[in-house]
Design an enzyme around this catalytic site. Structure first.
Site, mmCIF file in Angstrom:
data_model
loop_
_atom_site.group_PDB
_atom_site.id
_atom_site.type_symbol
_atom_site.label_atom_id
_atom_site.label_comp_id
_atom_site.label_asym_id
_atom_site.label_seq_id
_atom_site.Cartn_x
_atom_site.Cartn_y
_atom_site.Cartn_z
ATOM 1 N N GLY A 128 -0.858 3.618 5.080
ATOM 2 C CA GLY A 128 -2.225 3.752 5.742
ATOM 3 C C GLY A 128 -1.828 3.492 7.092
ATOM 4 N N SER A 133 3.152 7.088 4.378
ATOM 5 C CA SER A 133 3.598 6.777 2.945
ATOM 6 C C SER A 133 3.126 7.639 1.860
ATOM 7 C CB SER A 133 2.793 5.200 2.784
ATOM 8 O OG SER A 133 1.487 5.396 2.476
ATOM 9 N N ASP A 178 4.571 16.284 7.553
ATOM 10 C CA ASP A 178 4.945 14.768 7.024
ATOM 11 C C ASP A 178 5.803 15.051 5.612
ATOM 12 O OD1 ASP A 178 3.110 14.273 8.839
ATOM 13 O OD2 ASP A 178 1.535 13.465 7.386
HETATM 14 P P1 ADP Z 1 -0.186 7.097 5.181
HETATM 15 O O1 ADP Z 1 0.412 8.505 4.602
HETATM 16 O O2 ADP Z 1 -0.248 7.364 6.742
HETATM 17 O O3 ADP Z 1 0.425 5.971 4.875
HETATM 18 P P2 ADP Z 1 -2.610 7.772 3.774
HETATM 19 O O4 ADP Z 1 -3.927 7.286 3.762
HETATM 20 O O5 ADP Z 1 -2.233 9.295 3.945
HETATM 21 O O6 ADP Z 1 -1.787 7.024 4.721
HETATM 22 O O7 ADP Z 1 -2.030 7.249 2.321
HETATM 23 C C1 ADP Z 1 -1.874 6.007 1.812
HETATM 24 C C2 ADP Z 1 -2.450 6.252 0.252
HETATM 25 O O8 ADP Z 1 -1.136 6.535 -0.264
HETATM 26 C C3 ADP Z 1 -2.681 4.792 -0.227
HETATM 27 O O9 ADP Z 1 -3.882 4.145 0.038
HETATM 28 C C4 ADP Z 1 -1.840 4.993 -1.435
HETATM 29 O O10 ADP Z 1 -3.182 5.349 -2.289
HETATM 30 C C5 ADP Z 1 -1.116 6.006 -1.615
HETATM 31 N N1 ADP Z 1 0.253 5.346 -1.620
HETATM 32 C C6 ADP Z 1 1.228 5.445 -0.801
HETATM 33 N N2 ADP Z 1 2.139 4.613 -1.060
HETATM 34 C C7 ADP Z 1 2.077 4.098 -2.363
HETATM 35 C C8 ADP Z 1 2.618 3.434 -3.229
HETATM 36 N N3 ADP Z 1 4.121 3.245 -2.791
HETATM 37 N N4 ADP Z 1 2.280 3.184 -4.628
HETATM 38 C C9 ADP Z 1 1.002 3.719 -4.783
HETATM 39 N N5 ADP Z 1 0.322 4.421 -3.864
HETATM 40 C C10 ADP Z 1 0.760 4.398 -2.770
HETATM 41 MG MG MG Z 2 -0.490 10.383 4.500
#
Ligand code: ADP
Ligand code: MG
Length: 392
Positions: A128, A133, A178
């Site tokens: 986030g 991620s 991305d």
């Molecule tokens: P970013 O992609 O910039 O990090 P996003 O809001 O698009 O932000 O994505 C973050 C969301 O992705 C988290 O809230 C979660 O739901 C999910 N997420 C990301 N990495 C993981 C992980 N390793 N395990 C579980 N959920 C994940």
């Molecule tokens: Mg994202």
């Protein structure tokens, strides 16, 4: 930002998998997060972007589940979620499982029926913070499940699946950048992507004298979603007024000719997109020549345009970028800009490697003094794209 420098490998994830599920994984894949060096809010205008993969990954280990149901574990320390195979093809709980559900559903649509699997996810991509991620998760899950199912899916296809997962299962109307860089990145290279044709160029970025500093503002302003939709609409309207399908086809001449019909706001939105596409090209040229001053100038121009014309920055991020010109070691920073969607998140800077630690700690201190927030950063080189790490 979670900056645990913990490496995740086949050797580290396997014992956890055994602990959770009582048997070994048969397939393990990894996919990186990303930072966009230049080209923001151009992707949905069919324009150009220039991201690089981070040396931070999400790693997914899978094996057949002996229970007849899927068992998913979202991160180390998390509980196991047991989900019937049919149910896992639609949106459900927990929230993060939708990234996995979406991939399963897309594979199913392609006739790839994945039976019940045990899945453990481990990641050192900050969540986030605008470093994708979510793309790292979709792409690594897709790679692991494709390997498990014994099918080959080209990296660009994997990226397109990831993008559809965001649209359909998570309700995030994102562009392709991305997932594309996560799937197609290469160590020591930035990737210049044409979002219209999905053709791309990997440009070496392996000069040891220059480092990439990613610095978190640690703020997220909630107007981001509404503003994003509004910007998209403004771009579509501007293109229509200029008589082109997308802003990709618009030129500065066309912009000036349509200035009166566009009105001030749409004029500035379009000027950002047209200028940003040109800056991606300038930056690409600079990388090819290792002309870091020129690369830095393109980044500075990009930030000013996102701040003034596109209006997607915020006070904290502007402070960070301006601090890059005001800290004692400012002369070691070639350029800095906001990166990602805006309204918070990270900045990215190109910095002389010999001074990058000093620049980072001066920024930390100055940001603490001016904004009152203790934050974090990472120093990285362009990392590798997604890959299968292990198959039994
Ligand atoms: P970013 O992609 O910039 O990090 P996003 O809001 O698009 O932000 O994505 C973050 C969301 O992705 C988290 O809230 C979660 O739901 C999910 N997420 C990301 N990495 C993981 C992980 N390793 N395990 C579980 N959920 C994940
Ligand atoms: Mg994202």
């Amino acid at each position: 930002m979670d900056l645990v420098k913990r490496e995740i490998t086949v050797e580290t994830i396997t014992p956890y998998f055994v602990e959770y599920f009582g048997h070994e994984p048969t397939h393990i894949a990894a996919a990186p997060g990303r930072v966009n060096l230049i080209g923001d809010h151009t992707d949905y205008n069919n324009g150009f972007v220039m991201p690089m993969a981070l040396e931070k990954h999400t790693v997914v280990a899978v094996a057949q589940s002996p229970t007849g149901k899927h068992r998913f574990c979202g991160s180390l320390g998390d509980q196991i979620y047991e989900i019937p195979v049919e149910e896992a093809l639609s949106v459900g709980e927990p929230f993060w499982s939708n990234y996995v559900r979406g991939v399963l559903a897309h594979l199913e649509r392609r006739g790839i029926h994945v039976g019940p699997v045990d899945m453990l996810i481990d990641s050192n991509v900050p969540r986030g913070s605008g470093l994708s991620s979510s793309a790292a998760l979709e792409v690594s899950v897709c790679m692991a499940l494709a390997a498990y199912a014994g099918v080959q899916i080209a990296p660009t296809e994997v990226a397109l699946i990831g993008q559809s997962v965001e649209h359909e299962f998570v309700n995030v109307p994102c562009g392709i950048m991305d997932q594309f860089i996560s799937a197609n990145g290469r160590e020591g290279h930035a990737l210049k992507l044409d979002c219209a044709s999905l053709s791309y160029e990997l440009i070496p970025m392996d000069d040891p004298s220059v480092s990439v500093l990613v610095f978190d503002s640690a703020v997220h302003h909630s107007l981001a979603d509404g503003a994003y939709a509004q910007r998209r609409t403004q771009c579509e309207e501007s293109a229509k007024i200029m008589g082109v399908a997308t802003l990709r086809e618009a030129s500065l001449d066309m912009l000036e000719n349509a200035k009166a019909q566009l009105g001030d706001v749409r004029y500035r939105r379009a000027r950002h997109v047209i200028g940003e596409n040109a800056r991606v090209e300038d930056f690409a040229q600079a990388l090819r020549m290792r002309d870091w001053d020129k690369a830095g100038a393109a980044m500075r121009g990009s930030h000013a345009s996102l701040r003034d014309d596109y209006e997607v920055s915020c006070a904290e991020v502007d402070t960070l970028v301006s601090l890059c010109d005001r800290i004692p070691s400012a002369s070691s920073v070639y350029g800095a800009r906001m990166t990602g969607g805006g309204f918070g998140g990270c900045i990215v800077a190109l910095v002389k490697t010999e001074d990058v630690d000093k620049v980072a700690s001066e920024l930390l201190e100055a940001y603490r003094q001016e904004i009152g927030i203790d934050t974090a950063y990472l120093i990285t080189r362009p990392g590798a794209g997604a890959k299968v790490l292990y198959q039994a």
